[in-house]
Design a protein around this motif. Structure first.
Motif, PDB file in Angstrom:
ATOM      1  N   LEU A 131       0.880  -1.178   0.000  1.00 15.16           N
ATOM      2  CA  LEU A 131       0.000   0.000   0.000  1.00 15.16           C
ATOM      3  C   LEU A 131       0.913   1.222   0.000  1.00 15.16           C
ATOM      4  CD1 LEU A 131      -2.566  -1.233   2.692  1.00 15.16           C
ATOM      5  CD2 LEU A 131      -2.784  -1.362   0.192  1.00 15.16           C
ATOM      6  N   ASP A 132       1.063   1.818  -1.151  1.00 17.44           N
ATOM      7  CA  ASP A 132       2.048   2.882  -1.331  1.00 17.44           C
ATOM      8  C   ASP A 132       1.434   4.255  -1.094  1.00 17.44           C
ATOM      9  OD1 ASP A 132       4.663   3.780  -2.056  1.00 17.44           O
ATOM     10  OD2 ASP A 132       3.880   4.386  -4.006  1.00 17.44           O
ATOM     11  N   ASP A 133       2.188   5.112  -0.410  1.00 22.32           N
ATOM     12  CA  ASP A 133       1.840   6.524  -0.230  1.00 22.32           C
ATOM     13  C   ASP A 133       0.520   6.690   0.514  1.00 22.32           C
ATOM     14  OD1 ASP A 133       2.075   9.263  -0.359  1.00 22.32           O
ATOM     15  OD2 ASP A 133       1.330   9.428  -2.419  1.00 22.32           O
ATOM     16  N   ALA A 134       0.454   6.131   1.712  1.00 16.95           N
ATOM     17  CA  ALA A 134      -0.753   6.252   2.531  1.00 16.95           C
ATOM     18  C   ALA A 134      -0.828   7.637   3.157  1.00 16.95           C
ATOM     19  CB  ALA A 134      -0.751   5.187   3.622  1.00 16.95           C
ATOM     20  N   ALA A 135      -2.045   8.164   3.272  1.00 18.93           N
ATOM     21  CA  ALA A 135      -2.241   9.467   3.900  1.00 18.93           C
ATOM     22  C   ALA A 135      -2.146   9.359   5.416  1.00 18.93           C
ATOM     23  CB  ALA A 135      -3.585  10.047   3.487  1.00 18.93           C
ATOM     24  N   ASP A 136      -2.776   8.316   5.976  1.00 14.83           N
ATOM     25  CA  ASP A 136      -2.788   8.148   7.425  1.00 14.83           C
ATOM     26  C   ASP A 136      -3.248   6.731   7.746  1.00 14.83           C
ATOM     27  OD1 ASP A 136      -5.602   8.170   7.030  1.00 14.83           O
ATOM     28  OD2 ASP A 136      -5.673  10.324   7.379  1.00 14.83           O
ATOM     29  N   ALA A 137      -3.279   6.416   9.031  1.00 19.03           N
ATOM     30  CA  ALA A 137      -3.647   5.070   9.460  1.00 19.03           C
ATOM     31  C   ALA A 137      -5.101   4.748   9.134  1.00 19.03           C
ATOM     32  CB  ALA A 137      -3.388   4.915  10.963  1.00 19.03           C
ATOM     33  N   ALA A 138      -5.980   5.758   9.198  1.00 18.16           N
ATOM     34  CA  ALA A 138      -7.396   5.519   8.921  1.00 18.16           C
ATOM     35  C   ALA A 138      -7.606   5.032   7.495  1.00 18.16           C
ATOM     36  CB  ALA A 138      -8.200   6.787   9.174  1.00 18.16           C
ATOM     37  N   GLN A 139      -6.809   5.529   6.560  1.00 15.27           N
ATOM     38  CA  GLN A 139      -6.923   5.089   5.171  1.00 15.27           C
ATOM     39  C   GLN A 139      -6.516   3.628   5.011  1.00 15.27           C
ATOM     40  OE1 GLN A 139      -4.110   6.820   2.451  1.00 15.27           O
ATOM     41  NE2 GLN A 139      -5.550   6.826   0.728  1.00 15.27           N
ATOM     42  N   VAL A 140      -5.590   3.176   5.849  1.00 16.05           N
ATOM     43  CA  VAL A 140      -5.014   1.832   5.717  1.00 16.05           C
ATOM     44  C   VAL A 140      -5.834   0.764   6.426  1.00 16.05           C
ATOM     45  CG1 VAL A 140      -2.977   0.418   6.288  1.00 16.05           C
ATOM     46  CG2 VAL A 140      -2.687   2.746   5.402  1.00 16.05           C
ATOM     47  N   ARG A 141      -6.410   1.081   7.576  1.00 13.84           N
ATOM     48  CA  ARG A 141      -7.038   0.048   8.415  1.00 13.84           C
ATOM     49  C   ARG A 141      -8.014  -0.850   7.654  1.00 13.84           C
ATOM     50  NH1 ARG A 141      -7.607   4.378  12.161  1.00 13.84           N
ATOM     51  NH2 ARG A 141      -5.896   4.348  13.670  1.00 13.84           N
ATOM     52  N   PRO A 142      -8.948  -0.314   6.849  1.00 10.64           N
ATOM     53  CA  PRO A 142      -9.894  -1.218   6.178  1.00 10.64           C
ATOM     54  C   PRO A 142      -9.255  -2.116   5.130  1.00 10.64           C
ATOM     55  CG  PRO A 142     -10.681   1.072   6.173  1.00 10.64           C
ATOM     56  CD  PRO A 142      -9.247   1.097   6.571  1.00 10.64           C
ATOM     57  N   LEU A 143      -8.012  -1.836   4.767  1.00 11.65           N
ATOM     58  CA  LEU A 143      -7.352  -2.568   3.689  1.00 11.65           C
ATOM     59  C   LEU A 143      -6.514  -3.735   4.190  1.00 11.65           C
ATOM     60  CD1 LEU A 143      -6.052   0.547   1.682  1.00 11.65           C
ATOM     61  CD2 LEU A 143      -8.378  -0.375   1.837  1.00 11.65           C
ATOM     62  N   VAL A 144      -6.434  -3.896   5.497  1.00  9.30           N
ATOM     63  CA  VAL A 144      -5.586  -4.935   6.080  1.00  9.30           C
ATOM     64  C   VAL A 144      -6.346  -6.263   6.086  1.00  9.30           C
ATOM     65  CG1 VAL A 144      -4.364  -5.685   8.159  1.00  9.30           C
ATOM     66  CG2 VAL A 144      -4.346  -3.264   7.486  1.00  9.30           C
ATOM     67  N   PRO A 145      -5.760  -7.346   5.576  1.00  9.62           N
ATOM     68  CA  PRO A 145      -6.418  -8.663   5.624  1.00  9.62           C
ATOM     69  C   PRO A 145      -6.713  -9.078   7.061  1.00  9.62           C
ATOM     70  CG  PRO A 145      -4.522  -8.696   4.145  1.00  9.62           C
ATOM     71  CD  PRO A 145      -4.457  -7.400   4.878  1.00  9.62           C
ATOM     72  N   GLY A 146      -7.622 -10.029   7.221  1.00  9.04           N
ATOM     73  CA  GLY A 146      -8.076 -10.372   8.560  1.00  9.04           C
ATOM     74  C   GLY A 146      -7.526 -11.661   9.132  1.00  9.04           C
ATOM     75  N   THR A 147      -6.883 -12.498   8.313  1.00  9.57           N
ATOM     76  CA  THR A 147      -6.410 -13.794   8.805  1.00  9.57           C
ATOM     77  C   THR A 147      -4.916 -13.948   8.547  1.00  9.57           C
ATOM     78  OG1 THR A 147      -6.999 -14.820   6.693  1.00  9.57           O
ATOM     79  CG2 THR A 147      -8.636 -14.917   8.455  1.00  9.57           C
ATOM     80  N   PRO A 148      -4.238 -14.802   9.330  1.00 10.41           N
ATOM     81  CA  PRO A 148      -2.799 -14.991   9.142  1.00 10.41           C
ATOM     82  C   PRO A 148      -2.449 -15.459   7.735  1.00 10.41           C
ATOM     83  CG  PRO A 148      -3.524 -15.989  11.202  1.00 10.41           C
ATOM     84  CD  PRO A 148      -4.768 -15.589  10.451  1.00 10.41           C
ATOM     85  N   GLY A 149      -1.207 -15.163   7.349  1.00 14.19           N
ATOM     86  CA  GLY A 149      -0.715 -15.619   6.055  1.00 14.19           C
ATOM     87  C   GLY A 149      -0.270 -14.500   5.144  1.00 14.19           C
ATOM     88  N   SER A 150      -0.685 -13.270   5.441  1.00 10.08           N
ATOM     89  CA  SER A 150      -0.390 -12.158   4.545  1.00 10.08           C
ATOM     90  C   SER A 150       0.572 -11.169   5.180  1.00 10.08           C
ATOM     91  CB  SER A 150      -1.679 -11.425   4.139  1.00 10.08           C
ATOM     92  OG  SER A 150      -2.500 -12.266   3.368  1.00 10.08           O
ATOM     93  N   LEU A 151       1.307 -10.483   4.316  1.00  8.00           N
ATOM     94  CA  LEU A 151       2.226  -9.420   4.725  1.00  8.00           C
ATOM     95  C   LEU A 151       1.801  -8.138   4.032  1.00  8.00           C
ATOM     96  CD1 LEU A 151       4.920  -8.375   6.001  1.00  8.00           C
ATOM     97  CD2 LEU A 151       6.061  -9.104   3.888  1.00  8.00           C
ATOM     98  N   VAL A 152       1.702  -7.054   4.800  1.00 10.36           N
ATOM     99  CA  VAL A 152       1.314  -5.754   4.254  1.00 10.36           C
ATOM    100  C   VAL A 152       2.474  -4.790   4.446  1.00 10.36           C
ATOM    101  CG1 VAL A 152      -0.355  -3.867   4.350  1.00 10.36           C
ATOM    102  CG2 VAL A 152      -1.089  -6.211   4.876  1.00 10.36           C
ATOM    103  N   LEU A 153       2.954  -4.213   3.359  1.00 11.17           N
ATOM    104  CA  LEU A 153       3.997  -3.192   3.401  1.00 11.17           C
ATOM    105  C   LEU A 153       3.348  -1.862   3.059  1.00 11.17           C
ATOM    106  CD1 LEU A 153       6.893  -5.024   1.466  1.00 11.17           C
ATOM    107  CD2 LEU A 153       6.419  -5.022   3.929  1.00 11.17           C
ATOM    108  N   VAL A 154       3.403  -0.915   4.005  1.00 13.10           N
ATOM    109  CA  VAL A 154       2.781   0.394   3.820  1.00 13.10           C
ATOM    110  C   VAL A 154       3.871   1.449   3.754  1.00 13.10           C
ATOM    111  CG1 VAL A 154       1.049   2.009   4.698  1.00 13.10           C
ATOM    112  CG2 VAL A 154       0.872  -0.426   5.254  1.00 13.10           C
ATOM    113  N   THR A 155       3.755   2.386   2.822  1.00  9.90           N
ATOM    114  CA  THR A 155       4.672   3.534   2.819  1.00  9.90           C
ATOM    115  C   THR A 155       3.861   4.800   3.064  1.00  9.90           C
ATOM    116  OG1 THR A 155       4.563   4.145   0.473  1.00  9.90           O
ATOM    117  CG2 THR A 155       6.046   2.338   1.079  1.00  9.90           C
ATOM    118  N   SER A 156       4.475   5.757   3.776  1.00 14.67           N
ATOM    119  CA  SER A 156       3.788   7.007   4.085  1.00 14.67           C
ATOM    120  C   SER A 156       4.816   8.069   4.466  1.00 14.67           C
ATOM    121  CB  SER A 156       2.804   6.804   5.237  1.00 14.67           C
ATOM    122  OG  SER A 156       2.178   8.030   5.588  1.00 14.67           O
ATOM    123  N   ARG A 157       4.490   9.306   4.190  1.00 15.17           N
ATOM    124  CA  ARG A 157       5.348  10.395   4.652  1.00 15.17           C
ATOM    125  C   ARG A 157       5.204  10.615   6.149  1.00 15.17           C
ATOM    126  NH1 ARG A 157       4.963  15.115  -0.064  1.00 15.17           N
ATOM    127  NH2 ARG A 157       5.558  13.759  -1.797  1.00 15.17           N
TER     128      ARG A 157
END
Length: 424
Positions: free
Chosen positions: A381-407
């Motif tokens: 998830l590249d160039d996130a504005a804030d945590a609120a933008q990211v939270r709904p995009l996070v998977p719910g079960t084990p097995g996945s890796l999420v890399l987020v970038t933000s200023r």
């Protein structure tokens, strides 16, 4: 009887036909086939006599119209009896005693709800020409016919959209040209065609087609192209690199492979790359989030993409990249994606057809978590504005890796491992 019925197929997506054990039955004159078609549309459910009368005589029924309908039904019973297929009379009307799945219209709709391109190809293969061909052009029949044609066009557009999503723009180009020329006032096939032309190295031709379509819309309807099409033209003019995604699985229906090209060298970031790679070991028991923050130009995206390529083999169910545009000015037409738009893009990336994506953001988030449940997926998830933008995009079960970038440092993103970058 059940085995006999399993061998029956009814075709409405072309001339009205009934096949039993591989042979086509003789269904009689057009008016009789209208009755069969209406019963097949609602297979297993009662069709009122009034609806049959309207479809047969378009508001101008003859005397004893109900008796004529009964006569057509009686003759159909004789035709269908050898196949073990019955038409029964119930309080609500006449019923064709058959599972809807034996009717090509319903099979088409079931296939069209599937993921990937293969079910959509199979759905479109069921069409044999103009639906209800050879039937009288009464108002009810024509409304059914035109509605189904619209459904077919929508499925074809969706299939070609998925072809582009899978990187098969050259294969999609010919069908898109034909579709855009057959329906010049529809904006979606034109938009898909412009993207396909751009990816085929024909940007000037794409812009010329846009201008031709703009003039046609003005002449025919007095309208300008919609905002999405206008924005696409602007992206073509600036040669937006996002219009040319990374190559995907050539088989077409495999997991998404959406990572941008890898950076050949990343001086001074070996420790950060190693740290991100090590986080993948934790995904067996939890969803792991790494939040990479730092000022503009420090190399956040390059680091995330480098680590993602290094880890790609460990996430066989897909590698997904989504630009959240969090640092874009609010006055920019391409400003930060709200969670709903980001979820729409993510769901499309894993093959969910557009018509299955709910409008509600929470429902989209639930569907996203459902689609990724039990899978090993890497999401950038590249160039996130804030945590609120990211939270709904996070998977719910084990097995996945999420890399987020933000200023910004996403301190309120629960469970995220912070990786802060400064100049090297």
């Amino acid at each position: 009887m059940g085995e006999e019925l399993s061998r029956i197929r009814i075709g409405l997506l072309g001339p009205v036909e009934v096949w039993h054990a591989g042979a086509s039955l003789r269904l009689g004159p057009p008016m009789q086939r209208v009755v069969l078609a209406l019963l097949a549309v609602d297979a297993g459910r009662a069709v009122p006599v009034e609806r049959l009368v309207a479809a047969l005589w378009d508001g101008q029924p003859p005397d004893r119209a109900a008796g004529l309908v009964q006569s057509y039904v009686s003759r159909l019973r004789v035709v269908l009896r050898p196949a073990g297929l019955a038409v029964t009379h119930r309080p609500g009307g006449y019923v064709l005693d058959l599972e809807p799945g034996a009717v090509d219209l319903h099979a088409f709709r079931a296939l069209a709800a599937g993921s990937g391109t293969a079910p959509l190809r199979a759905a479109l293969d069921l069409w044999r020409g103009e639906p209800l061909a050879g039937l009288p052009d009464t108002g009810p029949v024509e409304r059914l016919r035109s509605g189904w044609v619209d459904e077919r066009i929508g499925v074809l557009e969706e299939r070609l959209d998925r072809e582009l999503l899978a990187g098969r723009h050259r294969e999609a180009l010919g069908p898109l040209v034909a579709l855009a020329e057959e329906y010049p006032l529809r904006e979606r096939p034109l938009a898909l065609l412009l993207v396909a032309l751009h990816r085929s190295g024909r940007r000037a031709e794409a812009l010329a087609r846009y201008d031709r379509a703009r003039r046609l819309l003005a002449d025919e309807l007095g309208l300008d192209p919609g905002p999405a099409l206008a924005e696409l033209r602007a992206r073509l003019l600036r040669d937006d690199p996002d219009l040319t995604p990374a190559a995907t699985d050539p088989a077409g229906d495999g997991p998404p492979r959406m990572l941008p090209h890898n950076v050949p060298d990343l001086p001074g970031r070996a420790a950060e790359v190693a740290r991100l790679v090590a986080l993948a070991d934790r995904t067996s028991s939890a969803v792991v989030i790494a939040a990479i923050d730092g000022p503009a130009g420090v190399g956040k995206t390059a680091l995330a993409v480098r680590a993602a390529h290094a880890l790609a083999d460990r996430f066989p169910d897909g590698q997904i990249f989504c630009d959240l545009r969090g640092s874009a000015p609010v006055t920019d037409p391409g400003a930060a994606l709200h969670a709903g738009a980001a979820l729409h893009a993510l769901l499309r990336s894993v093959g969910v057809p557009g018509h299955r994506i709910p409008a509600d953001v929470d429902e989209r988030a639930a569907l996203w978590r459902t689609e990724l449940a039990g899978q090993r997926v890497l999401v950038v998830l590249d160039d996130a504005a804030d945590a609120a933008q990211v939270r709904p995009l996070v998977p719910g079960t084990p097995g996945s890796l999420v890399l987020v970038t933000s200023r910004r440092r996403l301190a309120t993103l629960d469970g995220a491992v912070a990786v802060s970058l400064t100049g090297t």
